[in-house]
Each structure stands twice: as C-alpha cells, then as structure tokens.
Design an enzyme around this catalytic site. Sequence first.
Site, short mmCIF file in Angstrom:
data_model
loop_
_atom_site.label_atom_id
_atom_site.label_comp_id
_atom_site.label_asym_id
_atom_site.label_seq_id
_atom_site.Cartn_x
_atom_site.Cartn_y
_atom_site.Cartn_z
NE ARG A 8 -3.82 -0.18 1.83
CZ ARG A 8 -5.13 -0.46 1.89
NH1 ARG A 8 -5.98 0.16 1.09
NH2 ARG A 8 -5.57 -1.37 2.73
CG HIS A 16 4.54 -8.43 4.86
ND1 HIS A 16 4.87 -8.69 6.17
CD2 HIS A 16 4.56 -7.08 4.73
CE1 HIS A 16 5.07 -7.55 6.81
NE2 HIS A 16 4.90 -6.56 5.97
CE1 TYR A 42 10.73 3.12 9.48
CE2 TYR A 42 10.00 1.10 8.43
CZ TYR A 42 9.87 2.45 8.62
OH TYR A 42 8.91 3.14 7.94
NE ARG A 102 5.41 0.57 15.45
CZ ARG A 102 5.51 0.05 14.23
NH1 ARG A 102 6.62 -0.53 13.85
NH2 ARG A 102 4.49 0.07 13.40
CG HIS A 139 9.68 -2.87 11.12
ND1 HIS A 139 10.21 -3.76 10.22
CD2 HIS A 139 8.45 -2.56 10.65
CE1 HIS A 139 9.36 -3.96 9.23
NE2 HIS A 139 8.28 -3.25 9.47
#
Length: 725
Positions: free
Chosen positions: A433, A463, A496, A602, A630
Amino acid sequence: MSSHSTKNTIIALPESSSPGEFLNRELTWLQFNWRVLHEALDARTPLLERVRFLAIFTSNLDEYFQKRVGGLKRQIAAGVMTRSIDGLTPREQMDAIRRQVLAMQKLQADCFAQEILPGLAQRGIHLLSWSQLTEQDHELARRYFRDNLFAVLTPLAVDPGHPFPFISNLSTSLGVMLRHPAHAREPLPAGDAVAAAIGDGVLQFARVKVPTMLPQWVRLGAEMRFVRLWELIHHHLQDLFEGMVLDQVAPFRITRNADVERDEEDAEDLLELIEQELRDRRFARAVRLEVLGDDARNQPMTRYLIEQLELEESDVYAMPAELDYTALNAIADLNIAELKHEPWPPVIPPRLRDDEADLFSVIRQGDVLVHHPYESFKASVERFISAAASDKKVIAIKLTLYRTSMDSPFMPQLIRAAESGKQVVALVELKARFDEERNISIAQELEKAGVHVVYGIVGLKTHTKTAMVVRHEAEGMRVYAHIGTGNYNSKTAALYTDLGLFTCRPEITGDLVEMFHYLTGRSLKRDFAHLLIAPINMRKRFVDMIDREIEIARAWQQRGGDLADPQRPLIIAKMNSLEDMAIIRKLYEASNAGVTIKLIVRGFCCLRPGVPGMSQNISVMSVIGRFLEHSRIYYFHNAGQSEVYIGSADWMYRNLYHRVECITPILDPTLRQQCRQILDVMLADQRQAWDMDADGQYTQRQPDPDQAEAQIGTHRRLMEMIRGS
C-alpha cells in the site's frame, strides 16, 4: 502545558457492547499515535526531534484516514452493520475516532504554539506568520513569488462554464471566493446560498494548488526566518486575479479513500489491475476535509467545499494552529547538531569487519545475526547481495521486494547479476500500500534487464523479507540465505529496528527453497519442517508452541508453581501489532494455565491484559522513541530448552491468512541469547516504555531520578551495548 505527561488521558476507549475479550483495533491504533505525539510533547526529546514527531503524528494520521477511516466510511455507505470485535458499529467507531482525533490535534496545536515555536525562536529559528514579517522580509517574499511561483501557479475558477476542479489527495490548496467589481457591493452569501451564487455567476470559487515540489516553509534571506509557502501565496493572490475582488481566502486540505476494492481472482493481468487501482484511488471519494482555524467549519467557503466534495459535517476537521504538520520535516532537517539526537553511525558486525574476507566463508563458519540500525545494513545485507552478484560461483539469486526504492543499491546489483548470466528472480509485491507505483516501476526496470519478475500469488501479499543465493562449491550446490524482519530498503534500515539472519544451514535453506517454489511455481507443499510459512503452517505452529507452554505450565503447577523456578513457563513476544482473535484467545488460555506472557507491542493491541480470570498473567508494553520498533521476536521458554523465532509476521489475521510470511527459528544458542538480551533490555526500560492496562490506556514508566542508569532508554542502551562489542 507541562513539559510532558505520562498517562494517556486523551479520551477513554468506549466500553464494549460485549463484556469482552477484545479492544477495538481502530481506537487502539489511535492510542499508539498518541504515544508518538507524546514524543513531541516530552521536553526530554531534543527540540528538532520534537518537531519531527509533530510531523510523524500527522503523517500517521493521514495514512490512517486513507486506509482505516476510508474503509469504515465505505461500510457505512453500503449500509453494513457488522460490529467490530469489541461490539461497535462502523458509525459508532467513526464517532469515537472523531472525538479522539480532535482531542489529540488540540494537544498537537498547543504544543506547537506554546512550546515549539518559542523554543525554536530562542535558538534563532523563526517560523513566522505574514503579520510578523518585516519590510525586508516582505521584499524578499515578493521577489520569491515573482521568481519561483507566479508562472507555476494555476488558478482554477468555478463558474457556469468551468466545473469544480479535481483536488488531489493530501495537497494543500487555497480556496478563494472572488467576484467581478460590478458585484463588489453585494454582501457575501452564506451557507448553501454560496453554491447558488456561483451558479448564477455572481460569485466565483477558485482553487490555487500550493506546489508540492517547493519548500513548504520558505527561508527569507540568510537568517533562519521562515514563512509558510501557502501564506506567501495568499498575500500575492491579487497578482493572479488582477482586478477581481477577493472576498475570502482560506487554506484547506482533503484526504481521499485508499481502501479501494479489487477482484484479483478475475484479473487477467495483476500489473494492469494494480495500475487501474492507482487511477481509481486518485479519484476516490474524499473522506476528510481539513480547514485552518477554530471557526473555519462554519465559513461560507467550508460550506461550499462540503457540498462539492459530498462530505458530512463530521468529516470536517478545523485545525487550530497548523494545517499540515508534515511540512515541518524541512525544519526538522536543519543541520543543527545540538538540537538533535546524537548521530549514530551503524557499527559493522564483528564477524563482518574484514571486508576483504569471503562473506560466504564467514557464513559457513556459523550463522550471523545482525541488528539494524545499530549494526550496518550496508556492511551486511547490501554486501550479501553485492557479493552474490559478483561471485562467479553463484548460479542464482532469489529475493522478495516488498518496499524498496528506485535508487536502491539492490537494483544495479540484481541487474548486473542477470546480465552476467545468473538466474535472478525478484518477487515484487505490487500491492504494498502506497508503494504500488514505485514497485511497478521497479518491476518493469528489472524485467528490462532480464530479471525474472514474479508478482506473487493472487489473493495474497508477499510480505516476507527473504533472499537466497545458490552457489556452486566443491561439495556441490550450497544455498545461503538471509531471512529478516525488515524490508530490503537502505533508507528505512537507518530508522527502523530490524533483525536479519544469515545462514547456510540445510534445514533452513531447504525450506526456503521450497518457499520460493511455492511463490513462483504455485507448489502445494504443506510440510515445512523448520520455517513457519503463512498462510500454510504459521498459525498452527504458533498455536502448537503456546499449547506446549500450557502443558508445561500444568506440570509446573502440580510441582507447586514456584515463581523462582527457572523452568517456569514463559512466552515473550515482540511485534508491531496484535489483533488475531484466535491467537489472543489461546494466550488467554495460556494465562489461565499459569504461563507468564510478556508482550512488547509497538502499535495497536486488541488483547486486554491483566484481567482477573482471563489475562492476569499477561502484560503488554510498548516502546516508542528515536527508532521505529519493527523487529518481530518470539521467545518460548520450553522448560529451559528455549526456542526463539524472528521474521516478518505480526500476530494479525492478515499476516497469518492473507500474506506470504516467513518466520525462522534461531538455532545457534549464542544468537538465541542475543535475541533474549534484546527483549530483556526492552522489558527493563524505564525511559521509553509504556504499560497498557485492561482498558487499553497506557502509562509511561518514569525513571528513578536518583539512578542515572534508569534514564537510559532501550535505543541508547542498545547503542552502548553494540558500541562496546
């Protein structure tokens, strides 16, 4: 305003209509963004970093409105009455969202006006409104307008011959109500009469888009004196509408829905489908209108925009101080070291410090775990792909690309490898996205160079963050792998926190080869021995491991359940978000069996910790600070035979069922201990950590002022540990 607050008291989460097991996903996400905003409110944060967090808060909220609010509004428009996991209808969720957002935006505005602006001014950085400019400033602004803006700006008027213009997503615009001098004495109509007056030609609406390619804060001269770009344009509008009467000028900003429906199953060409989705998203319905000023909602201009954009009153957000805080990134970028965090040059991992050494030989000597951004991404991940591209013994390179960039160092390496005759396969996720357009360009560029580009599996996002290299060695073909928690993106690797494992263990690489066959050849393999692959075996394997801790807990309870027992059952899980109902219920079951469960989440968390009889043995904490947490780490004590896993997946329904994800075990005992050490540092944090209660509210831990060590948060602690290694 106090220097910082420790309790999230913006607005309590609404009570569930069912007495319930779960918290609302949308509202707990807003609680996360509150913790981000708190970094700006907290006087302990360096000043320009506070400015940055004001921008991050707004950027997060922009994405939230596009994706989550856009989806809720689509449900409302379709008459959907399905309730959320905590029992709220889409409309009830929208009402609660609005209350929370308005409260947080008021805090943001007060912080900016009362603390940030004066603090910057004390240090010679002046963010000025037009009324605060000197005559010299006005002259510089006038010159900037003539040299840089006059030819660029395009005023678009609405009259009987010109329709209402298209307004692009998240762009700042100036709305102008104007009329011919012949109608100058007539009073400005109010409310719905504005549209009628425009239709009659008495009044005209014009939109001037503020250029996005230019600095949104314009520096006036050599000193650090800045004025907003839209305000500079505002005070030169008469040059664009010469001779016309300008009745009202107001800046505004709209947000469009990014939750666009698509049917991949019937698509003949996935690339064409995504390109069409991007076109559809550009013209998607508006879901939010932001206007500047507390009284702006009732102005004629706003009433007209509501009508033309087909919005509801509740979609209008009057911004008290600043229209778009993301523009402050340019101020946060000012090179003033004393107003920022201490620079952190990533350390080269000890086993990779000899840059002349053969990297594959290093990996053969034992697994390597790297922790970014504390350890260098360039000296590890980039080096791995570069070495594979140049090594004549390497036959094939395969990797997944979820989010990267056109200037990524991986692009030329993959192209060079393909041009040298190597088999190069890139799994490019077109459905990432807001990165779709970039990923389409990357895919096309790679294809031109002869790279085999695969767009993944219909209905699933790819992913996983994995790369494998096949090398022809004396013993035969050997596979080397990198399995990580973060994207192959050199820029985000500096911001990250992520982990990556380099290994050539056959038990890991054998599964990885099978996973790539699953992705590219649609293999139906279902028996991965070591890797946890979603949507195939990941959820079952996680449930099995939780069940194992439950069985250990029952035996432990029979022995008396001594809390000092090193074999007591324990689960520690670190992730971005937690929402999957099946996993949450299994964690509740484990809690009731006596398993101690420590969750480091998180972002949003739909689990309710600390509820007697349901989750009394579960704690949830969050760490927010300099870096974006992350990495995903899953630790199972397993009666002293601990197991540790890292990878790309959170405990969310979408990760477990609708994405291709990869979680790998850490088989080296030393590396398992390294992962446990990271978790222990976070669990002990007294500076950056927030504790969640059963109602979904968070309280920030407060360090003992008499203990210097307690003032050091997770990120600084890990920097010191890495620096000393």
